[in-house]
Design an enzyme around this catalytic site. Structure first.
Site, mmCIF file in Angstrom:
data_model
loop_
_atom_site.group_PDB
_atom_site.id
_atom_site.type_symbol
_atom_site.label_atom_id
_atom_site.label_comp_id
_atom_site.label_asym_id
_atom_site.label_seq_id
_atom_site.Cartn_x
_atom_site.Cartn_y
_atom_site.Cartn_z
ATOM 1 N N SER A 270 -13.539 -3.109 2.097
ATOM 2 C CA SER A 270 -13.522 -1.646 2.191
ATOM 3 C C SER A 270 -13.890 -1.074 0.838
ATOM 4 O O SER A 270 -14.079 -1.803 -0.136
ATOM 5 C CB SER A 270 -12.142 -1.159 2.613
ATOM 6 O OG SER A 270 -11.275 -1.210 1.490
ATOM 7 N N LYS A 271 -13.947 0.259 0.796
ATOM 8 C CA LYS A 271 -14.330 0.943 -0.434
ATOM 9 C C LYS A 271 -13.452 0.550 -1.610
ATOM 10 O O LYS A 271 -13.879 0.636 -2.754
ATOM 11 C CB LYS A 271 -14.221 2.459 -0.228
ATOM 12 C CG LYS A 271 -15.407 3.058 0.464
ATOM 13 C CD LYS A 271 -15.333 4.572 0.356
ATOM 14 C CE LYS A 271 -16.230 5.210 1.398
ATOM 15 N NZ LYS A 271 -15.623 6.320 2.074
ATOM 16 N N ARG A 272 -12.207 0.165 -1.310
ATOM 17 C CA ARG A 272 -11.289 -0.236 -2.387
ATOM 18 C C ARG A 272 -11.901 -1.353 -3.228
ATOM 19 O O ARG A 272 -11.594 -1.509 -4.394
ATOM 20 C CB ARG A 272 -9.985 -0.801 -1.799
ATOM 21 C CG ARG A 272 -9.033 0.202 -1.260
ATOM 22 C CD ARG A 272 -7.798 -0.491 -0.727
ATOM 23 N NE ARG A 272 -8.090 -1.478 0.314
ATOM 24 C CZ ARG A 272 -7.884 -2.770 0.223
ATOM 25 N NH1 ARG A 272 -7.385 -3.283 -0.882
ATOM 26 N NH2 ARG A 272 -8.167 -3.574 1.233
ATOM 27 N N HIS A 273 -12.734 -2.183 -2.601
ATOM 28 C CA HIS A 273 -13.269 -3.353 -3.314
ATOM 29 C C HIS A 273 -14.490 -3.028 -4.166
ATOM 30 O O HIS A 273 -14.918 -3.833 -4.960
ATOM 31 C CB HIS A 273 -13.645 -4.438 -2.300
ATOM 32 C CG HIS A 273 -12.467 -4.960 -1.539
ATOM 33 N ND1 HIS A 273 -12.233 -4.649 -0.221
ATOM 34 C CD2 HIS A 273 -11.450 -5.747 -1.926
ATOM 35 C CE1 HIS A 273 -11.125 -5.234 0.183
ATOM 36 N NE2 HIS A 273 -10.630 -5.911 -0.829
#
Ligand code: GLU
Length: 504
Positions: A270-273
């Site tokens: 996800s964008k977190r990564h």
């Protein structure tokens, strides 16, 4: 109970006049007429194209091309609330940028496709009527269940007491109460789901808009899709789709559910990564070839081959090379693919791609001097991770004010180098040939004559000509800069040195 047993409500194919030989389906389709490989990518325009979707698109595209078949792009825009035109545009842009061309669809402005589900509502209605007529589906007007796909089987009287026509409501599939839905998946093998776990799912909502599971089957059948390759987050949808295929009298396509992509922490990517959308990677300066190469290797392998262009993928791609385990997205490996592709691109192609970026950065690019442009981009490739970085580094090659690294100036352009740079300027001003070999001879000859190591001439010259202590090889740089610019830069540096020498 979710309704009468399947066999009792769905009349046989023969009774409904469906014959395998002719493949006459209740909805218009090409079954029986053409079984040449046909694959599709069917994104929902509810977000940008992310790496997972792009990999699915790539695998479908590559298999279609490998098999000499057709690749269809279908926009699944039936989620009216979440679908947006900007996402449609972004998905099409990303597909084009990656080089994943599609083959057919309604003609728009001389180009083909894609298909849009919202333009195909009639086919879903026709298919729905066929299922209603055969008893495989029923109208449901229960307010509590309206439009709701529930995970557990829910009983309602609509499934047994026919709702009068015109009463509206949603159309639900009558899932058999017992037994299993079994199908073969090219990656997971035989897959089986108990019918008891499958609710009477909605096919058409009260407003006539189909659900994903219904529209996908009607379209896959109508478009004669032979292989459905998609993420294994859809595996639990497939039994519902299999039920619909069978109720409509269609042959099943081959299914292949490819494993998810996880982040380095093994949680769903996800964008977190970091960047996950193709658009973001593009803005960050990645080459489409690098992304394609990296996506190809995400969960698929071909021996120990690591570098793949689209052509190479088309030559060897197969589903046997797709593993069952989830793939972990590794930003370092992507960087490796990027570096490899920067080196792999032909110099003229590199120039073609960097010239617009250079122009946008305000660099005065002389398009007539292709040899110089090719030469300079090649010196920068080993030092750049992305094209924007390459362009940033290319600044000193152009006749624009140098971006001086002041620390380098303070350290290297000290009064002691004045005679060295002065002597270098004198020699270069009269050098007969302006090429790598003559320049090298001039630099080294001067160092020798002055009793210095070559570095003692090269390093101040490097700061003078590029503004920095690190640059591509000095002789190459000087050759590409040309005599005029080299002499002017040496003058400027000499001005700085003598300025520094002046008392405070
Ligand atoms: N619209 C679905 C999605 O974007 C397509 C799934 C499929 O390929 O059937 O996930």
């Amino acid at each position: 109970m979710t309704g009468a047993p399947f066999a009792a409500v769905v009349r046989s194919r023969q009774e409904r006049g469906i014959s395998r030989a002719t493949g006459a389906c209740p909805v218009p389709c090409y079954h029986g007429l053409m079984r040449s490989p046909r694959l599709r990518f069917a994104p929902s325009p509810t977000g940008f194209l992310h790496v997972g979707g792009a990999r699915t698109a790539l695998f479908n595209w590559a298999l279609a091309r490998r098999l000499g078949g057709t690749f269809v792009l279908r926009i699944e825009d039936t989620d009216r609330q979440r679908s947006e035109q900007v996402y449609v545009d972004a998905i099409l842009d990303a597909m084009r940028w990656l080089g994943l061309n599609w083959d057919e669809g309604p003609e728009v402005g001389g180009a083909h496709g894609p298909y849009f589900q919202m333009e195909r509502l009639d086919s879903y209605r026709v298919a729905a009527e066929a299922l209603l007529a055969s008893g495989a589906a029923y109208r449901c007007v229960c307010p509590a269940r309206e439009d709701a796909d529930t995970t557990a089987p829910v009983a309602c009287s609509c499934s047994v007491e026919a709702v009068p026509p015109g009463a509206g409501g949603a159309l639900r599939f009558r899932t058999p109460a017992d037994g299993h839905v079994t199908f073969r998946d090219l990656i997971h093998g035989a897959v089986s789901f108990p019918c008891a776990d499958i609710e009477d799912f909605v096919l058409l909502k009260a407003d006539g808009v189909p659900t994903y599971n219904f529209a996908a089957v009607v379209d896959d059948a109508a478009m004669a899709i032979t292989h459905v390759v998609r993420g294994d987050d859809h595996l639990s949808n497939t039994p519902k789709q299999v039920l619909v295929y069978r109720a409509l009298g269609h042959d099943l396509p081959d299914f292949a559910h490819i494993p998810m992509i996880l982040g380095p922490d093994r949680k769903r990517l996800s964008k977190r990564h970091g960047a996950v959308s193709i658009q973001q990677f593009r803005e960050d300066g990645y080459l489409p070839e690098a992304l394609v190469n990296y996506l190809a290797r995400l969960g698929w392998a071909h021996g120990d081959m690591e570098l793949f262009g689209l052509d190479e993928m088309v030559a060897v791609f197969d589903l046997e090379g797709v593993g069952k385990a989830p793939a972990v997205f590794d930003y370092d490996k992507l960087a490796w693919a990027q570096a490899s592709w920067l080196k792999r691109l032909a110099p003229d192609e590199l120039v073609r791609r960097t010239v617009p970026l250079m122009a946008a950065a305000g660099l005065p690019v002389d398009l007539d001097d292709a040899v110089r442009l090719e030469g300079l981009v090649q010196t920068l490739v080993p030092r750049s991770a992305t094209l924007p970085e390459l362009v940033e580094q290319a600044r000193f090659y152009f006749d624009v004010p140098l971006a001086w690294d002041e620390a380098a100036v303070a350290k290297v352009l000290i009064p002691g180098v004045e005679p060295v740079l002065g002597a270098l300027r004198e020699r270069l001003a009269v050098l007969s040939a302006w090429d790598h070999a003559s320049l090298e001879e001039a630099f080294r000859g001067l160092a020798q004559d002055l009793g210095l190591k070559a570095g003692a001439v090269i390093q101040p010259a490097r700061v003078a000509l590029t503004g920095r202590t690190a640059s591509p090889g000095m002789f190459e740089v000087a050759a590409l800069l040309g005599r005029d610019l080299v002499l002017r830069r040496l003058d400027e540096a000499l001005g700085r040195v003598s300025g520094a020498a002046l008392p405070g």
